[in-house]
Design an enzyme around this catalytic site. Structure first.
Site, PDB file in Angstrom:
ATOM      1  CG  HIS A  28      13.160  54.697 -54.894  1.00 10.31           C
ATOM      2  ND1 HIS A  28      14.269  54.089 -55.420  1.00 10.31           N
ATOM      3  CD2 HIS A  28      13.219  54.479 -53.551  1.00 10.31           C
ATOM      4  CE1 HIS A  28      14.967  53.530 -54.442  1.00 10.31           C
ATOM      5  NE2 HIS A  28      14.363  53.744 -53.300  1.00 10.31           N
ATOM      6  CE  LYS A  52      23.267  51.971 -46.169  1.00  6.67           C
ATOM      7  NZ  LYS A  52      21.952  52.050 -46.806  1.00  6.67           N
ATOM      8  NE  ARG A 101      10.886  47.861 -50.260  1.00  6.44           N
ATOM      9  CZ  ARG A 101      12.192  48.046 -50.267  1.00  6.44           C
ATOM     10  NH1 ARG A 101      12.872  47.800 -51.353  1.00  6.44           N
ATOM     11  NH2 ARG A 101      12.814  48.462 -49.183  1.00  6.44           N
ATOM     12  CB  SER A 139      18.558  50.296 -54.841  1.00  4.85           C
ATOM     13  OG  SER A 139      17.621  51.327 -54.752  1.00  4.85           O
TER      14      SER A 139
END
Ligand code: ADP
Length: 209
Positions: A28, A52, A101, A139
């Site tokens: 990030h 979440k 990514r 993460s």
């Protein structure tokens, strides 16, 4: 040509970088650094999603990011819920930054970008690629590696490593292979695919402080 307002002053460009940031990683940070070379200001916008179950609360994530960017006036932290394009519009940001990514990110990000354009054509999505060394970093992987006793020092800012240690509270302790007991006393395998994938390698290493 830079945009100018009615008084002829150059309008500062503001980009919003939305995500979960649970927790923020060096991947990030890489994207934020690149964004700052293109835009005047970047707002890191943490999505508040009650469905979440994050490791860090929204308040903790805000505090972590504030500490990681202490003294950097061009970076702000905020939270939002609801439609991202509505939030960006309210903020006065005309650009959404997302990191790409690998090919695996592409399909989802492409759909989201086109949907956001349909919802608000005035807001553009810009994709940035991190340094190759962060292209595998997420993460989720950081949390799993740390939990299993692996080293995360080069993968996250120092404040995150510290907060992870506080959260799990077992610095230096290597967890035994994750074999949860099912409700019937049966051994069940680690719950996620990636945890199974990193398990054997991460569990033999001790966590270095
Ligand atoms: P989300 O749930 O929105 O994917 P994340 O915090 O996982 O939230 O990611 C926020 C943004 O940061 C996304 O655009 C994601 O692709 C990007 N990102 C996450 N990790 C990396 C990384 N290692 N390198 C580049 N971009 C990344």
């Amino acid at each position: 040509m830079p945009h100018r307002n009615r008084e002829g002053h150059r309008k500062r460009s503001l980009a919003v970088f939305p995500g979960s940031f649970d927790p923020i990683t060096n991947g990030h940070l890489d994207i934020i650094g690149r964004s700052l070379s293109v835009f005047d200001q970047v707002t890191i916008a943490i999505l508040v999603n009650p469905e979440k179950h994050p490791l860090f609360t929204v308040e903790e994530r805000v505090a972590i990011i504030r500490e990681a960017f202490h003294g950097e006036e061009r970076v702000q932290v905020d939270t939002f819920s609801g439609l991202l394009v509505d939030y960006a519009e309210r903020l006065g940001a005309s650009v959404i930054v997302r990191g790409l990514r690998a090919i695996s990110d592409f399909e989802f990000e492409f759909q989201m970008a086109l949907m956001n354009r349909r919802l608000n054509p005035r807001i553009e999505t810009v994709f940035m690629m991190p340094a190759e060394s962060y292209s595998y970093l997420s993460s989720r992987l950081v949390k799993e590696v740390f939990q299993l006793g692996g080293r995360v020092r080069e993968l996250v800012p120092a404040v995150v490593e510290r907060r992870l240690r506080e959260k799990y509270g077992t610095a230096g302790v290597v967890h035994p292979p994750t074999r949860e007991r099912g409700s019937g006393g049966r051994e069940v395998p680690p719950s996620s695919k990636s945890e199974r994938g990193i398990h054997s390698r991460a569990s033999v290493r001790s966590r270095r402080a």
